[in-house]
Design a protein around this motif. Structure first.
Motif, mmCIF file in Angstrom:
data_model
loop_
_atom_site.group_PDB
_atom_site.id
_atom_site.type_symbol
_atom_site.label_atom_id
_atom_site.label_comp_id
_atom_site.label_asym_id
_atom_site.label_seq_id
_atom_site.Cartn_x
_atom_site.Cartn_y
_atom_site.Cartn_z
ATOM 1 N N MET A 1 14.779 -35.140 23.114
ATOM 2 C CA MET A 1 15.596 -35.942 22.262
ATOM 3 C C MET A 1 15.151 -35.716 20.822
ATOM 4 S SD MET A 1 16.259 -40.029 22.344
ATOM 5 C CE MET A 1 17.088 -39.886 23.896
ATOM 6 N N ASN A 2 16.106 -35.482 19.939
ATOM 7 C CA ASN A 2 15.791 -35.209 18.541
ATOM 8 C C ASN A 2 15.681 -36.461 17.691
ATOM 9 O OD1 ASN A 2 15.773 -32.459 18.987
ATOM 10 N ND2 ASN A 2 17.965 -32.287 18.665
ATOM 11 N N TYR A 3 16.556 -37.425 17.925
ATOM 12 C CA TYR A 3 16.604 -38.650 17.144
ATOM 13 C C TYR A 3 16.964 -39.813 18.048
ATOM 14 C CZ TYR A 3 17.133 -35.439 13.210
ATOM 15 O OH TYR A 3 16.951 -34.439 12.302
ATOM 16 N N ALA A 4 16.689 -41.021 17.557
ATOM 17 C CA ALA A 4 17.111 -42.227 18.270
ATOM 18 C C ALA A 4 17.676 -43.210 17.248
ATOM 19 C CB ALA A 4 15.939 -42.860 18.994
ATOM 20 N N ILE A 5 18.586 -44.043 17.716
ATOM 21 C CA ILE A 5 19.089 -45.170 16.944
ATOM 22 C C ILE A 5 18.735 -46.399 17.755
ATOM 23 C CG2 ILE A 5 21.102 -46.325 15.988
ATOM 24 C CD1 ILE A 5 22.434 -43.582 15.795
ATOM 25 N N ALA A 6 18.024 -47.329 17.147
ATOM 26 C CA ALA A 6 17.572 -48.491 17.904
ATOM 27 C C ALA A 6 17.733 -49.756 17.079
ATOM 28 C CB ALA A 6 16.109 -48.321 18.298
ATOM 29 N N ARG A 8 16.906 -52.962 18.883
ATOM 30 C CA ARG A 8 15.997 -53.920 19.498
ATOM 31 C C ARG A 8 14.556 -53.606 19.086
ATOM 32 N NH1 ARG A 8 18.644 -58.159 21.044
ATOM 33 N NH2 ARG A 8 16.986 -58.623 22.502
ATOM 34 N N TYR A 9 13.784 -54.641 18.889
ATOM 35 C CA TYR A 9 12.416 -54.515 18.397
ATOM 36 C C TYR A 9 11.567 -53.584 19.266
ATOM 37 C CZ TYR A 9 7.780 -56.005 16.864
ATOM 38 O OH TYR A 9 6.493 -56.025 16.400
ATOM 39 N N HIS A 10 11.567 -53.833 20.567
ATOM 40 C CA HIS A 10 10.716 -53.036 21.454
ATOM 41 C C HIS A 10 11.233 -51.607 21.625
ATOM 42 C CE1 HIS A 10 9.252 -57.094 22.390
ATOM 43 N NE2 HIS A 10 8.093 -56.449 22.447
ATOM 44 N N ALA A 11 12.521 -51.405 21.462
ATOM 45 C CA ALA A 11 13.050 -50.040 21.493
ATOM 46 C C ALA A 11 12.526 -49.247 20.302
ATOM 47 C CB ALA A 11 14.573 -50.057 21.489
ATOM 48 N N ASN A 12 12.458 -49.882 19.144
ATOM 49 C CA ASN A 12 11.894 -49.219 17.968
ATOM 50 C C ASN A 12 10.436 -48.854 18.188
ATOM 51 O OD1 ASN A 12 13.772 -49.099 15.504
ATOM 52 N ND2 ASN A 12 14.201 -51.099 16.384
ATOM 53 N N ILE A 13 9.682 -49.758 18.765
ATOM 54 C CA ILE A 13 8.274 -49.464 19.056
ATOM 55 C C ILE A 13 8.156 -48.306 20.038
ATOM 56 C CG2 ILE A 13 6.181 -50.370 20.140
ATOM 57 C CD1 ILE A 13 6.914 -53.092 18.928
ATOM 58 N N ASN A 19 6.905 -40.678 19.156
ATOM 59 C CA ASN A 19 7.095 -39.804 17.981
ATOM 60 C C ASN A 19 8.504 -39.247 17.871
ATOM 61 O OD1 ASN A 19 4.525 -40.095 16.856
ATOM 62 N ND2 ASN A 19 3.704 -38.639 18.331
ATOM 63 N N ILE A 20 9.501 -40.071 18.197
ATOM 64 C CA ILE A 20 10.909 -39.702 18.048
ATOM 65 C C ILE A 20 11.404 -40.331 16.741
ATOM 66 C CG2 ILE A 20 13.229 -39.875 19.023
ATOM 67 C CD1 ILE A 20 11.395 -38.303 20.843
ATOM 68 N N PRO A 21 11.876 -39.526 15.781
ATOM 69 C CA PRO A 21 12.416 -40.104 14.545
ATOM 70 C C PRO A 21 13.564 -41.062 14.877
ATOM 71 C CG PRO A 21 12.129 -37.745 14.302
ATOM 72 C CD PRO A 21 11.917 -38.067 15.762
ATOM 73 N N THR A 22 13.523 -42.241 14.274
ATOM 74 C CA THR A 22 14.450 -43.308 14.641
ATOM 75 C C THR A 22 15.138 -43.891 13.424
ATOM 76 O OG1 THR A 22 12.973 -43.882 16.453
ATOM 77 C CG2 THR A 22 14.602 -45.519 15.852
ATOM 78 N N ILE A 23 16.433 -44.148 13.571
ATOM 79 C CA ILE A 23 17.154 -44.922 12.572
ATOM 80 C C ILE A 23 17.159 -46.357 13.079
ATOM 81 C CG2 ILE A 23 19.379 -45.396 11.502
ATOM 82 C CD1 ILE A 23 19.972 -42.452 11.614
ATOM 83 N N PRO A 24 16.451 -47.243 12.390
ATOM 84 C CA PRO A 24 16.389 -48.639 12.832
ATOM 85 C C PRO A 24 17.558 -49.446 12.286
ATOM 86 C CG PRO A 24 14.888 -48.298 11.029
ATOM 87 C CD PRO A 24 15.526 -46.967 11.324
#
Length: 72
Positions: A1-6, A8-13, A19-24
């Motif tokens: 997986m290249n990126y994540a959009i999250a 929920r608090y625990h999903a961001n953690i 080490n997946i770059p995330t858009i919170p």
């Protein structure tokens, strides 16, 4: 997986622990403070709605390291 959009608090953690770059997407103050305490930025739905170039957001996602006290 290249990126994540999250939102929920625990999903961001979880994504950052992996080490997946995330858009919170901050729906509550705890998500926003999680990023602000570490010098990061979170977005709300209005930010994304008004954004003219979502690709630019993805290209500027820093690789975020969890603070030591957050690591499980």
């Amino acid at each position: 997986m290249n990126y994540a959009i999250a939102s929920r608090y625990h999903a961001n953690i979880l994504w950052h622990k992996l080490n997946i770059p995330t858009i919170p997407i901050s729906y509550s103050p705890k998500v926003q403070s999680f990023y602000e305490e570490s010098g990061g930025k979170s977005y709300n739905a209005k930010d994304l709605y008004n954004c003219t170039n979502l690709v630019e957001i993805f290209q500027n996602i820093p690789l975020f390291c969890l603070p030591k006290e957050c690591v499980l």
